[in-house]
Motif scaffolding. Structure first.
Motif, PDB file in Angstrom:
ATOM      1  N   TYR A  92      66.240  46.495 152.286  1.00  0.00           N
ATOM      2  CA  TYR A  92      64.918  46.729 152.161  1.00  0.00           C
ATOM      3  C   TYR A  92      64.287  45.783 151.186  1.00  0.00           C
ATOM      4  CZ  TYR A  92      65.578  51.422 154.202  1.00  0.00           C
ATOM      5  OH  TYR A  92      65.995  52.598 154.980  1.00  0.00           O
ATOM      6  N   LEU A  93      65.082  45.365 150.274  1.00  0.00           N
ATOM      7  CA  LEU A  93      64.467  44.456 149.160  1.00  0.00           C
ATOM      8  C   LEU A  93      64.281  43.015 149.729  1.00  0.00           C
ATOM      9  CD1 LEU A  93      66.600  45.281 146.135  1.00  0.00           C
ATOM     10  CD2 LEU A  93      64.191  45.342 146.433  1.00  0.00           C
ATOM     11  N   LYS A  94      65.149  42.719 150.652  1.00  0.00           N
ATOM     12  CA  LYS A  94      64.969  41.411 151.367  1.00  0.00           C
ATOM     13  C   LYS A  94      63.556  41.501 152.331  1.00  0.00           C
ATOM     14  CE  LYS A  94      67.347  38.278 154.755  1.00  0.00           C
ATOM     15  NZ  LYS A  94      68.688  38.237 155.527  1.00  0.00           N
ATOM     16  N   GLU A  95      63.336  42.500 152.726  1.00  0.00           N
ATOM     17  CA  GLU A  95      62.262  42.618 153.620  1.00  0.00           C
ATOM     18  C   GLU A  95      61.008  42.222 153.088  1.00  0.00           C
ATOM     19  OE1 GLU A  95      61.899  43.123 156.978  1.00  0.00           O
ATOM     20  OE2 GLU A  95      64.122  42.507 157.282  1.00  0.00           O
ATOM     21  N   VAL A  96      61.113  42.562 151.559  1.00  0.00           N
ATOM     22  CA  VAL A  96      59.734  42.179 150.776  1.00  0.00           C
ATOM     23  C   VAL A  96      59.864  41.093 149.890  1.00  0.00           C
ATOM     24  CG1 VAL A  96      59.334  44.820 150.707  1.00  0.00           C
ATOM     25  CG2 VAL A  96      60.423  43.616 149.001  1.00  0.00           C
ATOM     26  N   GLY A  97      60.912  40.147 150.444  1.00  0.00           N
ATOM     27  CA  GLY A  97      60.745  38.814 149.893  1.00  0.00           C
ATOM     28  C   GLY A  97      61.843  38.608 148.755  1.00  0.00           C
ATOM     29  N   ILE A  98      62.580  39.602 148.304  1.00  0.00           N
ATOM     30  CA  ILE A  98      63.541  39.300 146.996  1.00  0.00           C
ATOM     31  C   ILE A  98      64.693  38.619 147.615  1.00  0.00           C
ATOM     32  CG2 ILE A  98      64.899  40.390 145.431  1.00  0.00           C
ATOM     33  CD1 ILE A  98      62.167  40.736 144.849  1.00  0.00           C
ATOM     34  N   GLY A  99      65.077  37.322 147.322  1.00  0.00           N
ATOM     35  CA  GLY A  99      66.124  36.419 147.627  1.00  0.00           C
ATOM     36  C   GLY A  99      67.384  36.788 147.147  1.00  0.00           C
ATOM     37  N   LEU A 100      67.908  37.781 147.592  1.00  0.00           N
ATOM     38  CA  LEU A 100      69.305  38.296 147.279  1.00  0.00           C
ATOM     39  C   LEU A 100      70.624  37.411 147.571  1.00  0.00           C
ATOM     40  CD1 LEU A 100      68.938  42.038 148.262  1.00  0.00           C
ATOM     41  CD2 LEU A 100      68.000  41.129 146.102  1.00  0.00           C
ATOM     42  N   GLU A 101      71.643  37.478 146.655  1.00  0.00           N
ATOM     43  CA  GLU A 101      72.728  37.038 147.005  1.00  0.00           C
ATOM     44  C   GLU A 101      73.020  37.724 148.241  1.00  0.00           C
ATOM     45  OE1 GLU A 101      75.559  37.304 143.986  1.00  0.00           O
ATOM     46  OE2 GLU A 101      74.373  36.112 142.417  1.00  0.00           O
ATOM     47  N   LYS A 102      73.791  36.912 149.212  1.00  0.00           N
ATOM     48  CA  LYS A 102      74.272  37.517 150.457  1.00  0.00           C
ATOM     49  C   LYS A 102      75.223  38.767 150.243  1.00  0.00           C
ATOM     50  CE  LYS A 102      73.472  34.102 153.964  1.00  0.00           C
ATOM     51  NZ  LYS A 102      73.923  33.314 155.000  1.00  0.00           N
ATOM     52  N   THR A 103      75.009  39.715 150.589  1.00  0.00           N
ATOM     53  CA  THR A 103      76.043  41.171 150.894  1.00  0.00           C
ATOM     54  C   THR A 103      76.741  40.868 152.077  1.00  0.00           C
ATOM     55  OG1 THR A 103      74.455  42.388 152.294  1.00  0.00           O
ATOM     56  CG2 THR A 103      74.156  42.473 149.848  1.00  0.00           C
ATOM     57  N   PHE A 104      77.712  41.742 152.294  1.00  0.00           N
ATOM     58  CA  PHE A 104      78.369  41.659 153.593  1.00  0.00           C
ATOM     59  C   PHE A 104      77.558  41.561 154.703  1.00  0.00           C
ATOM     60  CE2 PHE A 104      80.513  43.804 157.007  1.00  0.00           C
ATOM     61  CZ  PHE A 104      81.410  42.965 157.332  1.00  0.00           C
ATOM     62  N   ILE A 105      76.515  42.672 154.718  1.00  0.00           N
ATOM     63  CA  ILE A 105      75.882  42.715 155.967  1.00  0.00           C
ATOM     64  C   ILE A 105      75.093  41.253 156.265  1.00  0.00           C
ATOM     65  CG2 ILE A 105      73.514  43.867 156.610  1.00  0.00           C
ATOM     66  CD1 ILE A 105      74.630  46.423 156.059  1.00  0.00           C
ATOM     67  N   GLU A 106      74.467  40.679 155.211  1.00  0.00           N
ATOM     68  CA  GLU A 106      73.599  39.741 155.490  1.00  0.00           C
ATOM     69  C   GLU A 106      74.501  38.517 155.704  1.00  0.00           C
ATOM     70  OE1 GLU A 106      70.416  40.956 151.783  1.00  0.00           O
ATOM     71  OE2 GLU A 106      72.239  39.586 151.397  1.00  0.00           O
ATOM     72  N   SER A 107      75.825  38.513 155.309  1.00  0.00           N
ATOM     73  CA  SER A 107      76.581  37.143 155.858  1.00  0.00           C
ATOM     74  C   SER A 107      77.141  37.496 157.389  1.00  0.00           C
ATOM     75  CB  SER A 107      77.779  37.227 154.858  1.00  0.00           C
ATOM     76  OG  SER A 107      78.675  38.560 155.135  1.00  0.00           O
ATOM     77  N   LEU A 108      76.922  38.455 157.994  1.00  0.00           N
ATOM     78  CA  LEU A 108      77.222  38.606 159.135  1.00  0.00           C
ATOM     79  C   LEU A 108      75.924  38.026 160.218  1.00  0.00           C
ATOM     80  CD1 LEU A 108      78.127  42.316 159.550  1.00  0.00           C
ATOM     81  CD2 LEU A 108      79.556  40.513 159.819  1.00  0.00           C
ATOM     82  N   GLU A 109      76.488  36.995 160.837  1.00  0.00           N
ATOM     83  CA  GLU A 109      75.756  36.296 161.865  1.00  0.00           C
ATOM     84  C   GLU A 109      76.136  36.505 163.327  1.00  0.00           C
ATOM     85  OE1 GLU A 109      75.433  32.258 160.729  1.00  0.00           O
ATOM     86  OE2 GLU A 109      74.586  32.574 158.661  1.00  0.00           O
ATOM     87  N   LEU A 110      75.802  37.826 163.929  1.00  0.00           N
ATOM     88  CA  LEU A 110      76.175  38.280 165.270  1.00  0.00           C
ATOM     89  C   LEU A 110      75.292  37.796 166.354  1.00  0.00           C
ATOM     90  CD1 LEU A 110      77.727  41.458 163.744  1.00  0.00           C
ATOM     91  CD2 LEU A 110      79.043  39.308 164.040  1.00  0.00           C
ATOM     92  N   GLN A 111      75.755  37.918 167.396  1.00  0.00           N
ATOM     93  CA  GLN A 111      74.829  37.890 168.596  1.00  0.00           C
ATOM     94  C   GLN A 111      74.137  39.215 168.981  1.00  0.00           C
ATOM     95  OE1 GLN A 111      74.057  35.410 170.756  1.00  0.00           O
ATOM     96  NE2 GLN A 111      75.226  33.819 169.185  1.00  0.00           N
ATOM     97  N   ARG A 112      72.890  39.277 169.138  1.00  0.00           N
ATOM     98  CA  ARG A 112      72.349  40.521 169.480  1.00  0.00           C
ATOM     99  C   ARG A 112      73.125  41.227 170.815  1.00  0.00           C
ATOM    100  NH1 ARG A 112      67.661  42.282 168.039  1.00  0.00           N
ATOM    101  NH2 ARG A 112      66.962  40.160 167.299  1.00  0.00           N
ATOM    102  N   VAL A 113      73.404  42.707 170.447  1.00  0.00           N
ATOM    103  CA  VAL A 113      73.913  43.258 171.695  1.00  0.00           C
ATOM    104  C   VAL A 113      73.294  43.356 172.796  1.00  0.00           C
ATOM    105  CG1 VAL A 113      74.917  45.540 172.021  1.00  0.00           C
ATOM    106  CG2 VAL A 113      75.067  44.770 169.914  1.00  0.00           C
ATOM    107  N   HIS A 114      73.570  43.143 174.108  1.00  0.00           N
ATOM    108  CA  HIS A 114      72.582  42.987 175.169  1.00  0.00           C
ATOM    109  C   HIS A 114      71.934  44.504 175.587  1.00  0.00           C
ATOM    110  CE1 HIS A 114      71.840  42.399 179.381  1.00  0.00           C
ATOM    111  NE2 HIS A 114      71.857  41.022 178.964  1.00  0.00           N
TER     112      HIS A 114
END
Length: 440
Positions: free
Chosen positions: A264-286
């Protein structure tokens, strides 16, 4: 908006006047009728303005200036309509016309400026001006927003910007609806005409939160007047802030932070250190896979806007029970599922055996599901699990070894289980970074 029509017609009349002077073209009829329409729309604007003013909550001095300059502007527009039509025929009309033009331009600026103050606050003109200019005119310099997670303040850098963009149009020093000011800590905690709007630590008792989460068509919904409502992320951050004590001085990192809150913080512009979730660069599920999962009765959505990561749940009130075959369909998106909620669902051994396949699972809710000690073993390989809720399950001290392997856990709910005090103490000793909730 109707209240702006007089401004448009007056500006149109003056533009026609300038063009006619420069190009020696006769626009007298168009100019006179522009003033007439300005006057007529001015009458409607005055009526609507007086109706709005009756609601109260406005700075009286600013309101009076705006009211009387608006009324004067309307009267002068009627006079200009008449004078313009007589300008070529009567000497006094010809001589008074330039004076009336100067007068109406002055009234337009004063009325418009004070209207802006009532709508947007007293510093709206220089709100985004450089600090050098703000200091020069005697205004307080703007504190530059901090976006670093370690340094950002929860109120100044998260909550205040939300209130400033969505609430302070109606709750500032020049327009305080319901006698409520939301521009600073003092005003927020003072509340409005009906008392406190924030109760630190108690979301349900906080009137502000109640109003921003009402149905938009409800008469008490905020923000009012069809203004843009808070986003889901902004609303959840307000809730988080209140639950954490509605502090005005603390940094973000001093409060309880879950991976969901970081999203949620990321959505309002707080530049956080990457969490595990943020580090995941995955393809969108079809889309076809998403559709097949929904067809099995799962509710599925992305964790944040434009994310490829999935938040999945299964309702205990679903028409059909959750089965191993349904879980196999969900496993087609296993790489992207990071939040899974099966609370209240009757989980079979076959279903539970599938949970370990969601290797990227960060949040798992399974309260009141008859989760057993052997079932906890199925979670041991979930190395990224940060949040686990097993409230109301018949698990005992035999599950301690399994819990201690979940080294990424930040929050663990074990209330109303069969774990002994000694068992809970042992888990706390092994998971020192984990907040363990075991009762009230």
């Amino acid at each position: 908006m109707l209240v702006h029509l007089p401004i448009g017609f007056i500006v149109l009349a003056i533009c026609f006047e300038l063009i006619s002077i420069k190009k020696k073209t006769d626009f007298n009829l168009a100019i006179s009728y522009a003033f007439l329409f300005a006057a007529l729309s001015g009458v409607l604007s005055v009526i609507l303005g007086l109706m709005l003013a009756s609601d109260g909550g406005y700075n009286e001095s600013t309101l009076n200036i705006h009211k009387w300059t608006g009324i004067s502007l309307t009267l002068v527009s009627f006079v200009l309509f008449y004078v313009k039509r007589k300008q070529a025929l009567v000497l006094w009309a010809k001589k008074s016309y330039p004076i009336l033009i100067i007068l109406i331009v002055g009234l337009l600026f004063v009325a418009g400026h004070n209207g802006g103050k009532l709508t947007h606050g007293s510093d709206y003109l220089l709100e985004h001006a450089p600090n050098s200019i703000r200091t020069f005119v005697g205004m307080k310099p703007i504190r530059e927003r901090v976006t670093d997670l370690e340094e950002a303040l929860v109120y100044e850098d998260v909550i205040h910007p939300i209130l400033e963009s969505k609430c302070n149009v109606c709750h500032n020093s020049d327009k305080a609806k319901g006698e409520l000011l939301l521009v600073d800590a003092e005003g927020i905690m003072k509340g409005g005409e009906n008392g406190a709007v924030i109760v630190p630590g108690d979301v349900k008792a906080s009137e502000l939160f109640r109003r921003i989460t009402l149905n938009p068509i409800h008469k008490d919904f905020m923000p009012t007047e069809g203004r843009t409502p808070l986003t889901n992320e902004e609303t959840m951050l307000i809730q988080w802030w209140i639950e954490e004590g509605a502090t005005f001085e603390k940094k973000i990192v001093e409060l309880n932070l879950t991976d969901r809150t970081k999203g949620y913080l990321k959505e309002v512009g707080i530049g956080l250190e990457k969490t595990f979730i943020e580090s995941l660069e995955l393809q969108r599920v079809h889309d076809t896979i998403i559709a097949s999962i929904k067809a099995e009765g799962f509710k599925i959505k992305t964790v944040t806007n434009n994310s490829t990561l999935l938040d999945v749940s299964y309702s205990p009130y679903a028409k059909t029970p959750l089965t191993g075959k349904k879980m196999d369909v969900l496993l087609k998106a296993k790489t992207n599922v990071v939040w899974l909620n099966l609370s209240g669902v009757d989980l079979s051994k076959e279903v539970i055996s599938k949970i370990g396949g969601f290797k990227h699972l960060v949040e798992f809710r399974a309260s009141n599901t008859n989760f057993s000690n052997t079932d906890v073993k199925q979670l041991e390989n979930l190395r990224y699990l940060e949040y686990l809720n097993l409230y109301g399950n018949p698990i005992s001290d035999a599950s301690i070894a399994s819990f201690t392997k979940l080294t990424s856990l930040q929050k663990l709910y074990l209330w109303k289980t069969n774990l002994s005090d000694e068992g809970l103490k042992s888990i706390r000793a092994n998971l020192k970074q984990t907040e363990i909730v075991s009762g009230i």
